[in-house]
Design an enzyme around this catalytic site. Structure first.
Site, short mmCIF file in Angstrom:
data_model
loop_
_atom_site.label_atom_id
_atom_site.label_comp_id
_atom_site.label_asym_id
_atom_site.label_seq_id
_atom_site.Cartn_x
_atom_site.Cartn_y
_atom_site.Cartn_z
N LEU A 35 0.81 -1.22 0.00
CA LEU A 35 0.00 0.00 0.00
C LEU A 35 0.85 1.27 0.00
O LEU A 35 0.31 2.36 -0.14
CB LEU A 35 -0.93 0.02 1.22
CG LEU A 35 -2.10 -0.95 1.17
CD1 LEU A 35 -2.91 -0.86 2.45
CD2 LEU A 35 -2.98 -0.68 -0.03
N GLY A 37 2.55 4.42 -0.85
CA GLY A 37 2.38 5.36 -1.95
C GLY A 37 1.02 5.31 -2.62
O GLY A 37 0.73 6.10 -3.51
N HIS A 38 0.16 4.41 -2.20
CA HIS A 38 -1.17 4.31 -2.81
C HIS A 38 -2.10 5.29 -2.10
O HIS A 38 -2.42 5.10 -0.94
CB HIS A 38 -1.70 2.88 -2.69
CG HIS A 38 -2.94 2.65 -3.47
ND1 HIS A 38 -2.92 2.38 -4.82
CD2 HIS A 38 -4.23 2.68 -3.12
CE1 HIS A 38 -4.15 2.24 -5.25
NE2 HIS A 38 -4.97 2.42 -4.24
N PHE A 39 -2.52 6.34 -2.78
CA PHE A 39 -3.29 7.42 -2.18
C PHE A 39 -2.61 7.86 -0.88
O PHE A 39 -3.14 7.66 0.20
CB PHE A 39 -4.74 6.99 -1.90
CG PHE A 39 -5.54 6.70 -3.13
CD1 PHE A 39 -6.01 7.72 -3.93
CD2 PHE A 39 -5.83 5.39 -3.49
CE1 PHE A 39 -6.75 7.47 -5.06
CE2 PHE A 39 -6.57 5.12 -4.62
CZ PHE A 39 -7.03 6.16 -5.41
N VAL A 44 -6.54 4.15 0.83
CA VAL A 44 -7.74 3.44 0.39
C VAL A 44 -7.31 2.07 -0.15
O VAL A 44 -6.41 1.98 -0.98
CB VAL A 44 -8.49 4.22 -0.71
CG1 VAL A 44 -9.68 3.43 -1.23
CG2 VAL A 44 -8.93 5.58 -0.19
#
Length: 126
Positions: A35, A37-39, A44
């Site tokens: 996750l 760097g994801h949003f 999310v």
């Protein structure tokens, strides 16, 4: 026999059998490496990870190990509520059919509220 695939994503934490299917749970953690760097301002959990959760749940429920089931098609996937870091997702899945093809109907919830519905077809890996 096909070797079990290596999983960079642990999409379920626990699986248990129920009449006509199974139930799985996954606690979403912001520090999970997949996750990063994801949003970045709001972690999310991606909808495709929920579909992966259904696959891993089936593999563990039916074969006891990962790598035995392949996705054939997603008949429908409706995402109605974001899954955020700290949430625990519950996958309630009804399973119909038998080898070589299975159909699933999954209701994903967080705190009793539906976050997704996923209908898919799967087959045992060759």
């Amino acid at each position: 026999m096909t070797a079990a695939r290596q999983m960079p994503l642990s999409a379920v934490d626990a699986v248990e059998a129920k009449d006509g299917g199974c139930v799985a749970r996954k606690r979403v953690r912001a520090d999970d490496p997949y996750l990063e760097g994801h949003f970045p301002t709001l972690t999310v959990y991606p909808g495709v990870f929920l579909i992966e959760g259904v696959q891993q749940m089936l593999e563990l429920h039916l074969d006891g190990e990962l790598g035995g089931i392949e996705l054939v098609s997603v008949e429908s996937a409706r995402f109605s509520l974001p899954v955020l870091a700290g949430d625990e997702v519950r996958f309630d899945t009804a399973i119909t059919g038998d080898r070589p093809l299975l159909s699933t109907s999954t209701r994903c919830t967080v705190g009793g509220r539906r976050c997704a519905r996923i209908a898919a077809t799967w087959r045992w890996a060759a």
